[in-house]
Design a protein around this motif. Structure first.
Motif, short mmCIF file in Angstrom:
data_model
loop_
_atom_site.label_atom_id
_atom_site.label_comp_id
_atom_site.label_asym_id
_atom_site.label_seq_id
_atom_site.Cartn_x
_atom_site.Cartn_y
_atom_site.Cartn_z
N MET A 131 -54.40 87.13 -55.32
CA MET A 131 -54.87 87.97 -54.22
C MET A 131 -53.83 89.03 -53.85
N LEU A 132 -54.34 90.18 -53.43
CA LEU A 132 -53.49 91.26 -52.94
C LEU A 132 -53.96 91.64 -51.55
N VAL A 133 -53.02 91.68 -50.59
CA VAL A 133 -53.31 92.02 -49.20
C VAL A 133 -52.59 93.31 -48.86
N MET B 164 -45.36 94.99 -46.23
CA MET B 164 -46.10 94.02 -45.44
C MET B 164 -45.33 92.71 -45.44
N SER B 165 -45.33 92.05 -44.32
CA SER B 165 -44.59 90.80 -44.21
C SER B 165 -45.37 89.65 -44.83
N GLU B 166 -44.62 88.69 -45.30
CA GLU B 166 -45.25 87.48 -45.85
C GLU B 166 -46.04 86.74 -44.78
N GLU B 167 -45.63 86.88 -43.52
CA GLU B 167 -46.35 86.21 -42.44
C GLU B 167 -47.77 86.76 -42.30
N GLY C 109 -44.62 88.23 -50.59
CA GLY C 109 -44.84 89.59 -50.12
C GLY C 109 -46.30 89.82 -49.78
N ASP C 110 -46.91 90.81 -50.44
CA ASP C 110 -48.31 91.12 -50.19
C ASP C 110 -49.26 90.44 -51.18
N ARG C 111 -48.72 89.50 -51.94
CA ARG C 111 -49.52 88.78 -52.95
C ARG C 111 -49.58 87.29 -52.63
#
Length: 112
Positions: free
Chosen positions: A95-97, A1-4, A73-75
């Motif tokens: 948080m985790l996405v 997953m992108s940081e954006e 990243g995804d955090r």
């Protein structure tokens, strides 16, 4: 997953609390989401997480001041100050996405 993507999700999540836009939670929280709050209470599942965060955001006697947000990243790390009737508390959320939705929120608070 992108940081954006992570940054966008976390920005919209923070807006829930800054603007009290609780309806936005429906698009932000993933299935199987797990929350561990600053008292160690565990909340599991999408519906329970939405209800938990909704209640916090709707509390007009308190509010969050954002101090810093860091995305990797995804955090995400969200540093905040929770201002309430009895004063204020500082803390962080980890948080985790995944797949554009929050699946984990771990809260830690600074105690005096």
């Amino acid at each position: 997953m992108s940081e954006e993507i992570t940054a966008d999700v976390i920005r919209r999540y923070n807006d829930v609390f800054q603007k009290r836009d609780v309806d936005a939670l429906d698009d932000l929280i993933g299935e199987g989401c797990v929350i561990e709050n600053t008292d160690g209470q565990r909340v599991e599942g999408r519906a329970a997480a939405i209800a938990w965060w909704r209640a916090i955001a709707e509390n007009r006697a308190a509010h969050f001041d954002l101090e810093d947000v860091h995305i990797a990243g995804d955090r995400a790390v969200i540093r905040w100050r929770y201002v309430h009737d009895g004063g204020s508390t500082r803390g962080v959320n980890l948080m985790l996405v995944r797949d554009g939705r929050i699946v984990e929120g771990l809260g830690y608070a600074k105690t005096t």
